[in-house]
Design a protein around this motif. Structure first.
Motif, PDB file in Angstrom:
ATOM      1  N   PHE A  89       0.932  -1.190  -0.223  1.00  0.00           N
ATOM      2  CA  PHE A  89       0.012  -0.376   0.125  1.00  0.00           C
ATOM      3  C   PHE A  89       0.863   1.351  -0.081  1.00  0.00           C
ATOM      4  CE2 PHE A  89      -2.325  -3.306   1.773  1.00  0.00           C
ATOM      5  CZ  PHE A  89      -3.610  -3.782   0.966  1.00  0.00           C
ATOM      6  N   SER A  90       0.184   2.226  -0.584  1.00  0.00           N
ATOM      7  CA  SER A  90       0.803   3.719  -0.755  1.00  0.00           C
ATOM      8  C   SER A  90       1.100   4.111   1.108  1.00  0.00           C
ATOM      9  CB  SER A  90      -0.166   4.601  -1.162  1.00  0.00           C
ATOM     10  OG  SER A  90      -1.463   5.410  -0.722  1.00  0.00           O
ATOM     11  N   HIS A 127       5.550   3.380  13.511  1.00  0.00           N
ATOM     12  CA  HIS A 127       7.173   3.537  13.336  1.00  0.00           C
ATOM     13  C   HIS A 127       8.070   3.918  11.439  1.00  0.00           C
ATOM     14  CE1 HIS A 127       7.948   3.965  17.880  1.00  0.00           C
ATOM     15  NE2 HIS A 127       7.865   2.501  17.971  1.00  0.00           N
ATOM     16  N   LYS A 128       6.576   3.789  11.000  1.00  0.00           N
ATOM     17  CA  LYS A 128       7.149   3.695   9.926  1.00  0.00           C
ATOM     18  C   LYS A 128       6.755   4.371   8.807  1.00  0.00           C
ATOM     19  CE  LYS A 128       8.173  -1.332   8.023  1.00  0.00           C
ATOM     20  NZ  LYS A 128       8.942  -1.653   7.700  1.00  0.00           N
ATOM     21  N   GLY A 129       5.906   5.712   9.172  1.00  0.00           N
ATOM     22  CA  GLY A 129       5.550   6.845   9.627  1.00  0.00           C
ATOM     23  C   GLY A 129       4.143   6.478   8.318  1.00  0.00           C
ATOM     24  N   CYS A 130       3.368   5.708   9.322  1.00  0.00           N
ATOM     25  CA  CYS A 130       2.277   5.303   9.160  1.00  0.00           C
ATOM     26  C   CYS A 130       1.042   5.984   9.350  1.00  0.00           C
ATOM     27  CB  CYS A 130       1.453   3.395   8.891  1.00  0.00           C
ATOM     28  SG  CYS A 130       2.887   3.331   7.320  1.00  0.00           S
ATOM     29  N   LYS A 166     -10.612   7.537   3.660  1.00  0.00           N
ATOM     30  CA  LYS A 166     -10.804   7.185   2.065  1.00  0.00           C
ATOM     31  C   LYS A 166      -9.722   6.140   1.378  1.00  0.00           C
ATOM     32  CE  LYS A 166     -11.022   8.518  -2.475  1.00  0.00           C
ATOM     33  NZ  LYS A 166     -11.210   9.229  -3.619  1.00  0.00           N
ATOM     34  N   GLU A 167      -8.304   5.980   2.298  1.00  0.00           N
ATOM     35  CA  GLU A 167      -7.330   5.245   1.362  1.00  0.00           C
ATOM     36  C   GLU A 167      -7.440   4.696   3.480  1.00  0.00           C
ATOM     37  OE1 GLU A 167      -5.676   5.287  -0.961  1.00  0.00           O
ATOM     38  OE2 GLU A 167      -7.265   7.145  -1.610  1.00  0.00           O
ATOM     39  N   PRO A 196     -10.132  -2.236   1.225  1.00  0.00           N
ATOM     40  CA  PRO A 196      -9.241  -3.456   1.591  1.00  0.00           C
ATOM     41  C   PRO A 196      -9.443  -4.162   2.703  1.00  0.00           C
ATOM     42  CG  PRO A 196      -8.270  -1.588   0.063  1.00  0.00           C
ATOM     43  CD  PRO A 196      -9.262  -1.249   1.096  1.00  0.00           C
ATOM     44  N   LYS A 197      -9.651  -5.560   2.761  1.00  0.00           N
ATOM     45  CA  LYS A 197      -9.478  -6.257   3.811  1.00  0.00           C
ATOM     46  C   LYS A 197      -8.253  -6.978   4.297  1.00  0.00           C
ATOM     47  CE  LYS A 197     -14.509  -5.781   4.203  1.00  0.00           C
ATOM     48  NZ  LYS A 197     -14.714  -5.228   3.001  1.00  0.00           N
TER      49      LYS A 197
END
Length: 500
Positions: A43-44, A71-74, A118-119, A152-153
């Motif tokens: 995913f983006s 921690h990955k910035g998500c 939305k994402e 998405p699941k």
């Protein structure tokens, strides 16, 4: 690759913890790290992860995953049942994650009013393989709500509501995943239609479980992976001649059904048979000589086959388009009574045998049967689901000392030794009349080339499915036809040879 049951997987975890050594918490961290890496690649950076965590170790994976993604910035939201006690490792990972101010925590009860971005991606870390009862009450209602969300699941380890080793009740509430991230092993639930429909695409993530345990632990179930196929496949040696690759006879066809004989014969030729013969009625002479000029024609009847007599040094595949005319019926039974060599039997050959329960005892030992579910039912009786059908196939394969290829989305091969091999290649584009005729030609050709019966069954089913995957890629699942499988066999062999 071996397939282990849930108890065996727990034993593998425990063995790894004891002998590596590694703590259970560190093993959970490995699982979460593998999932975080996969999600980051999939995913983006704009994705918002909404992770639904249960109270057991699957929830612990979810809490650890939330921390690692953050921690990955998500952007991460965590949902949980605040009233439930957590398992020991889940509690530790909950506390580690709860202390991060940037992660929002919500109770399951808030999901109906929650404003998802939305994402968004929905991640199921609710129950995992520890489930031993159908999901009910608030948890069932939560899963129903999640299944309705148009995002998405992703399931962690296994979709919540499924049992790893057996079919769930048809009324059970199950999370419906688009993709499942599972650890180290395939599970039977991924490979059967009744349960696999909830799993989406399966992704097996290596988390470093003990190779010693995996090697020594006994299993009777396996997946046919590419490593196994490469062990079986024998590239052609230079200075070979046609006599090194056997004689294949395809007994097939009747008036109006010669296409089946063409498909099976062409598949045998394309799989490498040294000499190939079509045993067919006279009505198919022009058709077969025109479409399969490399194969020799053996006339046996006018509009349908009336004899199955062939030389002793051939491998015979029988069934596609054969019909069940009385003369064909009697000729086949007479041939089976006198035959003691390996055969490949499909389609109308199986229907003839199925007319009387005693006829199954005429099947020569070490033969390969390739029934679809209805043909299997006519041969051996009805079952409630594909898990029961496979168990019955295992019993019959052992009893009759034969190989049974149960054609399905993940075709299963039951061996006389009581083992089962699940095929991973193939797709729904192959669900068309004629695909089974191609498989018979492939299997018969491999046997003629002196692959063992087990090798021919495993390699042949994989080869058939891989050709189907190439055909789907080039033509689409909707537009591909069985002759496209034959056309792609050369590309599959090129693929195998390219990395030898």
């Amino acid at each position: 690759m071996k397939i282990f049951t849930s108890p065996q997987i727990r034993k593998c975890d425990a063995f790894t913890i004891e002998n590596e050594p590694v703590t259970s918490l560190a093993l959970m961290e490995r699982a979460a790290t593998a999932c975080a890496g996969w999600l980051s690649r999939k995913f983006s950076g704009e994705t918002v992860y909404n992770i639904f965590c249960g109270h057991g170790n699957n929830g612990g994976d979810g809490f650890a995953l939330a921390r690692l993604l953050y921690h990955k910035g998500c952007d991460v939201n965590v949902f949980m049942d605040s009233a439930q006690n957590l398992s020991a490792d889940a509690e530790i990972n909950f506390k580690r994650t709860k202390d991060i101010s940037g992660i929002e925590f919500s109770d399951f009860s808030k999901v109906n009013k929650f404003q998802f971005e939305k994402e968004s991606v929905i991640i199921d870390a609710l129950f995992g393989t520890g489930l031993n009862n159908a999901i009910e009450g608030k948890s069932a209602e939560l899963i129903k709500v999640l299944n309705e969300l148009k995002f998405p699941k992703i399931s962690i380890d296994i979709p919540s509501g499924l049992f790893a080793d057996e079919v769930s009740d048809k009324n059970s509430v199950v999370f419906k995943a688009d993709e499942t991230l599972s650890f180290q092993f395939w599970k039977k639930a991924f490979l059967h239609a009744e349960t696999g429909q909830f799993c989406g695409k399966i992704n097996i993530l290596d988390i470093g479980l003990s190779s010693e345990f995996i090697e020594n632990e006994i299993s009777d179930s396996f997946v046919i992976d590419e490593g196994l196929v490469r062990e079986i496949y024998r590239p052609r040696q230079e200075f070979s001649h046609k006599g090194n690759f056997g004689k294949t006879v395809i007994a097939a066809g009747s008036s109006g059904k010669m296409g089946a004989a063409v498909l099976a014969t062409q598949a045998a030729l394309k799989t490498g048979s040294g000499l190939t013969f079509s045993l067919a009625p006279q009505c198919g002479y022009e058709i077969l000589q025109t479409t399969c000029p490399e194969a020799m024609f053996l006339k046996c009847g006018q509009d349908f086959i009336t004899s199955f007599e062939v030389d002793q040094d051939v491998i015979l595949g029988i069934g596609p388009g054969l019909g069940t005319e009385r003369e064909t019926y009697n000729a086949l039974l007479a041939f089976l009574k006198a035959c003691d060599k390996t055969l490949v039997l499909d389609a109308d050959a199986l229907n003839v045998i199925a007319e009387n329960t005693d006829h199954v005892n005429l099947i020569p030992k070490k033969s390969i049967l390739t029934p679809h579910p209805k043909e299997f039912e006519r041969l051996f009786g009805t079952t409630e689901n594909s898990f029961e059908r496979l168990n019955l196939a295992k019993d019959k394969a052992k009893q009759l000392e034969i190989y049974i290829v149960l054609k399905d989305h993940h075709t299963q091969i039951a061996t006389p030794e009581g083992k089962v091999f699940y095929n991973l290649t193939g797709n729904s584009g192959m669900a068309k009349g004629g695909s089974g005729d191609v498989l018979l030609g492939i299997l018969t050709s491999l046997l003629a080339q002196n692959y063992s019966v087990k090798e021919a069954a495993l390699f042949g089913v994989w080869l058939h499915g891989k050709a189907g995957d190439f055909a789907a890629e080039n033509h689409s699942k909707e537009a591909m036809i069985p002759s496209d499988l034959i056309a792609e066999l050369g590309n599959v062999f090129k693929y195998l040879n390219s990395s030898q």
